[in-house]
Design an enzyme around this catalytic site. Sequence first.
Site, PDB file in Angstrom:
ATOM      1  N   CYS A  48       1.807   2.287   3.454  1.00  0.00           N
ATOM      2  CA  CYS A  48       2.322   1.231   4.331  1.00  0.00           C
ATOM      3  C   CYS A  48       3.800   1.407   4.638  1.00  0.00           C
ATOM      4  O   CYS A  48       4.590   1.721   3.741  1.00  0.00           O
ATOM      5  CB  CYS A  48       2.190  -0.126   3.650  1.00  0.00           C
ATOM      6  SG  CYS A  48       0.526  -0.555   3.247  1.00  0.00           S
ATOM      7  N   ARG A  87      -4.835  -3.424  14.320  1.00  0.00           N
ATOM      8  CA  ARG A  87      -4.487  -3.902  12.982  1.00  0.00           C
ATOM      9  C   ARG A  87      -2.969  -4.001  12.815  1.00  0.00           C
ATOM     10  O   ARG A  87      -2.455  -4.982  12.338  1.00  0.00           O
ATOM     11  CB  ARG A  87      -5.094  -3.020  11.899  1.00  0.00           C
ATOM     12  CG  ARG A  87      -4.852  -3.611  10.515  1.00  0.00           C
ATOM     13  CD  ARG A  87      -5.505  -2.857   9.388  1.00  0.00           C
ATOM     14  NE  ARG A  87      -4.778  -3.084   8.148  1.00  0.00           N
ATOM     15  CZ  ARG A  87      -5.135  -3.942   7.206  1.00  0.00           C
ATOM     16  NH1 ARG A  87      -6.230  -4.635   7.331  1.00  0.00           N
ATOM     17  NH2 ARG A  87      -4.413  -4.091   6.126  1.00  0.00           N
ATOM     18  N   TYR A 120      -5.174  11.583   3.524  1.00  0.00           N
ATOM     19  CA  TYR A 120      -5.181  10.123   3.377  1.00  0.00           C
ATOM     20  C   TYR A 120      -4.166   9.556   4.360  1.00  0.00           C
ATOM     21  O   TYR A 120      -3.042  10.044   4.429  1.00  0.00           O
ATOM     22  CB  TYR A 120      -4.802   9.745   1.935  1.00  0.00           C
ATOM     23  CG  TYR A 120      -4.769   8.245   1.677  1.00  0.00           C
ATOM     24  CD1 TYR A 120      -5.803   7.420   2.128  1.00  0.00           C
ATOM     25  CD2 TYR A 120      -3.723   7.643   0.982  1.00  0.00           C
ATOM     26  CE1 TYR A 120      -5.776   6.051   1.900  1.00  0.00           C
ATOM     27  CE2 TYR A 120      -3.689   6.272   0.733  1.00  0.00           C
ATOM     28  CZ  TYR A 120      -4.716   5.488   1.203  1.00  0.00           C
ATOM     29  OH  TYR A 120      -4.704   4.126   0.984  1.00  0.00           O
ATOM     30  N   ARG A 121      -4.568   8.569   5.149  1.00  0.00           N
ATOM     31  CA  ARG A 121      -3.627   8.019   6.129  1.00  0.00           C
ATOM     32  C   ARG A 121      -3.777   6.508   6.276  1.00  0.00           C
ATOM     33  O   ARG A 121      -4.856   5.948   6.070  1.00  0.00           O
ATOM     34  CB  ARG A 121      -3.840   8.684   7.489  1.00  0.00           C
ATOM     35  CG  ARG A 121      -5.223   8.436   8.096  1.00  0.00           C
ATOM     36  CD  ARG A 121      -5.364   9.171   9.410  1.00  0.00           C
ATOM     37  NE  ARG A 121      -6.581   8.824  10.121  1.00  0.00           N
ATOM     38  CZ  ARG A 121      -6.906   9.284  11.316  1.00  0.00           C
ATOM     39  NH1 ARG A 121      -6.118  10.126  11.942  1.00  0.00           N
ATOM     40  NH2 ARG A 121      -8.021   8.905  11.905  1.00  0.00           N
ATOM     41  N   GLY A 134      -1.239  -0.938  -3.453  1.00  0.00           N
ATOM     42  CA  GLY A 134      -0.187  -0.754  -4.445  1.00  0.00           C
ATOM     43  C   GLY A 134      -0.668  -0.420  -5.838  1.00  0.00           C
ATOM     44  O   GLY A 134       0.137  -0.261  -6.759  1.00  0.00           O
ATOM     45  N   GLY A 182       0.813  -1.230   0.000  1.00  0.00           N
ATOM     46  CA  GLY A 182       0.000   0.000   0.000  1.00  0.00           C
ATOM     47  C   GLY A 182       0.841   1.272   0.000  1.00  0.00           C
ATOM     48  O   GLY A 182       1.967   1.289   0.518  1.00  0.00           O
TER      49      GLY A 182
END
Length: 485
Positions: free
Chosen positions: A303, A399, A383-384, A338, A300
Amino acid sequence: MFAEKFSSIKEALTFDDVLLVPQKSPVDPVEIDVASSISRHIKVKIPIVSSPMDTVTEVEMAVAMAREGGIGIIHRNMTANNQAQMISKVKREESIKIRNVYTVEPETSIEEAREIMRSKNIAGLPVISNDKLVGIVTRRDIEYVGEGKKTVSEIMVKDVIYANDEIDIEDAKQILYKNRIEKLPLVDKNGRVVGLITAKDITTRKKFPNASRDEEGQLMVGAAVGPFDIDRAVTLERAGADLIVVDTAHAHNEKVMNSIKKMRKAVSVDIVAGNIATAEAADDLISLEVDGLRVGIGPGSICTTRIIAGIGIPQITAISDVADIASGSGVPVIADGGIRFSGDIVKAIAAGASAVMLGSLLAGTEESPGTEMIMNGRKYKAYRGMGSVGVIRGGVSDRYGKISGSKFVAEGVEGAVPYRGKVNEVLFQLVGGLKSGMGYTGSRDIESLKTNGRFIKITASGLRESHPHDIRIISEPPNYQMYQV
Ligand code: XMP
């Protein structure tokens, strides 16, 4: 012993390492069908899922995704009750026959009826007395109330046009149009109101012919749950979730798998389990009777798992390793993370995925919940990562971040992505690119792309050659510009 670990070390590939080989093609792009499956029982017209992240999928995104033919998975960074409310909002957004109809009694005050309409965002209420339909009151009746009127019985329409619950949608349409009414209450053989058909829902249905709908005509929606949160899964199924996505960074963990086994018994809707990245994990999870697999450890855009933990598998290899096992059992694979360009979607499917899950590409759309910001005169949206410091401090911590007291190890970053317009525009470009790739490989549908797609490995020079080069770009087409950060 140690050197041996490298003597037959496996090479792993990701999107930029490969291209698909063009092939002789009998396919006309207009005949291409991109319908696919997200899980054993959830079929969709476009193979795209929005990620359960708190800057990507809430009600607006889930509604937009389902209307365009994909599906949205509502994130879990909130209480189970709030998440359940979001699910029911999506479910009530449209339907052929609305169930659990809100009703009032003749003695209900006009004020109270007005408040129900306002808070539930509905435009009409059947009026019930002794279990029987005796009238209907609409927003219009309530807006123009004459002097001195206090109760619903004084303003309701008394000779209500209604139909039997068995009525089919075409006949209902005729009744609505012929009588120029907006709402048609449905009654059972005892005269009890058991449903409602609205003209608005019929019009919306026509506008979104590809929408992902359940048997009742309601939009489909998925919900993420933590791996040990069986109660939440049950609550969300009750609220109407069509799909439960077990949301963990490492589903191939014995405790997680034991819990999934219990969850399997507790809910009857499809369960997608993830994330995983190996054939062994696929085998073990399929034996728990899950209905879909979510693949991706560390690909991601937000990530940091691979950097922090040194763990992961480049995504094309992860997808194909999992898909080799899953395809034999009829379990669809969702390639998660990704994806930066439409070409990556074509590659993910040719590598064995049935659908892709997007975070970054959708986080910049109008319908995402992320906050808007302007930087250097350009519009962005927040976006996080769900393993970022902001998310872990705010609540969800199971998570990624391993908690010990107040300390944790984050596995994601926080940032912003360019504003990309409306979801339908972004999806149009992504699906357009997918269809184009299917044309080049002679694939009429998703299954044939999976079997026909032949990869070739490229070098760094091949990749450089793939992007525009040796030109000062003056005008970028929108479907290339939308990928620029
Ligand atoms: P894209 O590339 O579409 O990826 O932005 C979205 C996917 O990334 C995963 N995800 C994370 N992975 N740390 C990670 O290692 C995180 O904080 C994080 N947050 C999300 C997730 O699978 C998502 O769908």
